[in-house]
Write a protein that holds these residues in place. Structure first.
Motif: not given
Ligand code: HEC
Length: 196
Positions: A122, A125, A127, A146-147, A149
């Motif tokens: 996955r 996405p 932001l 989240f999931g 992440m």
């Molecule tokens: C290792 C990679 C990774 C990092 C680093 C990361 N994310 Fe994510 N993030 C993801 C993934 C993959 C998803 C979707 C997860 C899923 O659908 O299971 C996601 C989803 C999200 C979402 C969406 C939630 C939703 O309801 O759709 C937000 C907001 C977000 N991340 C914010 C952040 C922020 C702010 C940071 C830094 C503090 C961060 N992410 C760091 C991989 C990452």
């Protein structure tokens, strides 16, 4: 004679482990080691759960909204950042974002990154075009993960997490901003196509 005197000194320095009175006891004292069993507690576990209602010392005196991103009565997400949003806060959020989030979500938050290309299951996405989530929701995602992440509560303090939320808002705003939103004195620069 002098040589004879050196013998006990050398003996101590070489770390002879003769049990002087009390020393052995200090080296081998009963203590609880992580994941070990313990005959002391009824459930025989050395690792203990904190009593219900325990509040970590570093959270004392801090606002619950600030720590959880949720409203007290209905448990919904807070609508705004519970800190004064200053330029410094946004900039510090930007620094944390570049370290912890940009690797996956891209420096612009648009989901374009090398990791995103390689994450087969996955993709992280964009932001900058999310549904209209409240600020507390972003805070909660950063705090709990989240999931796929991971959570960032270990890496970022509550204040730093809110600063990241402020920066994500700034990134979102940057994608929607119109020329009229920019102060008049900065507009000519933008019209020329350069940074203000
Ligand atoms: C290792 C990679 C990774 C990092 C680093 C990361 N994310 Fe994510 N993030 C993801 C993934 C993959 C998803 C979707 C997860 C899923 O659908 O299971 C996601 C989803 C999200 C979402 C969406 C939630 C939703 O309801 O759709 C937000 C907001 C977000 N991340 C914010 C952040 C922020 C702010 C940071 C830094 C503090 C961060 N992410 C760091 C991989 C990452």
């Amino acid at each position: 004679m002098r040589c004879l005197l050196l013998i006990p000194v050398a003996w101590v320095l070489t770390g002879c482990s003769v049990d002087f009175q009390g020393w052995g006891g200090m080296k081998q004292q009963p203590k609880a080691l992580p994941y070990r069993e313990s005959a002391f507690f009824a459930d025989e576990r050395a690792m203990r759960q904190p009593p219900v209602g325990t509040v970590p010392r570093d959270r004392r005196g801090k606002d619950r909204f600030l720590l959880t991103g949720k409203d007290a009565p209905d448990g919904g997400y807070v609508d705004s950042i519970p800190l004064t949003v200053t330029r410094e806060l946004v900039e510090s959020g930007g620094r944390s974002f570049d370290i912890y989030c940009a690797t996956c979500h891209g420096v612009l938050g648009d989901g374009v990154s090398q990791v995103a290309k390689n994450m087969g299951l996955r993709e992280p996405p964009s932001l900058v075009d999310m549904p209209p989530y409240p600020d507390g929701y972003y805070y909660d995602v950063i705090t709990q993960g989240f999931g796929l992440m991971p959570a960032y509560a270990e890496k970022l303090t509550p204040e730093q997490r809110w600063a990241v939320v402020a920066y994500v808002r700034a990134l979102q705003e940057s994608q929607r901003a119109r020329l009229e939103d920019v102060p008049p004195e900065a507009r000519p620069q933008l019209e020329k196509g350069g940074p203000p």
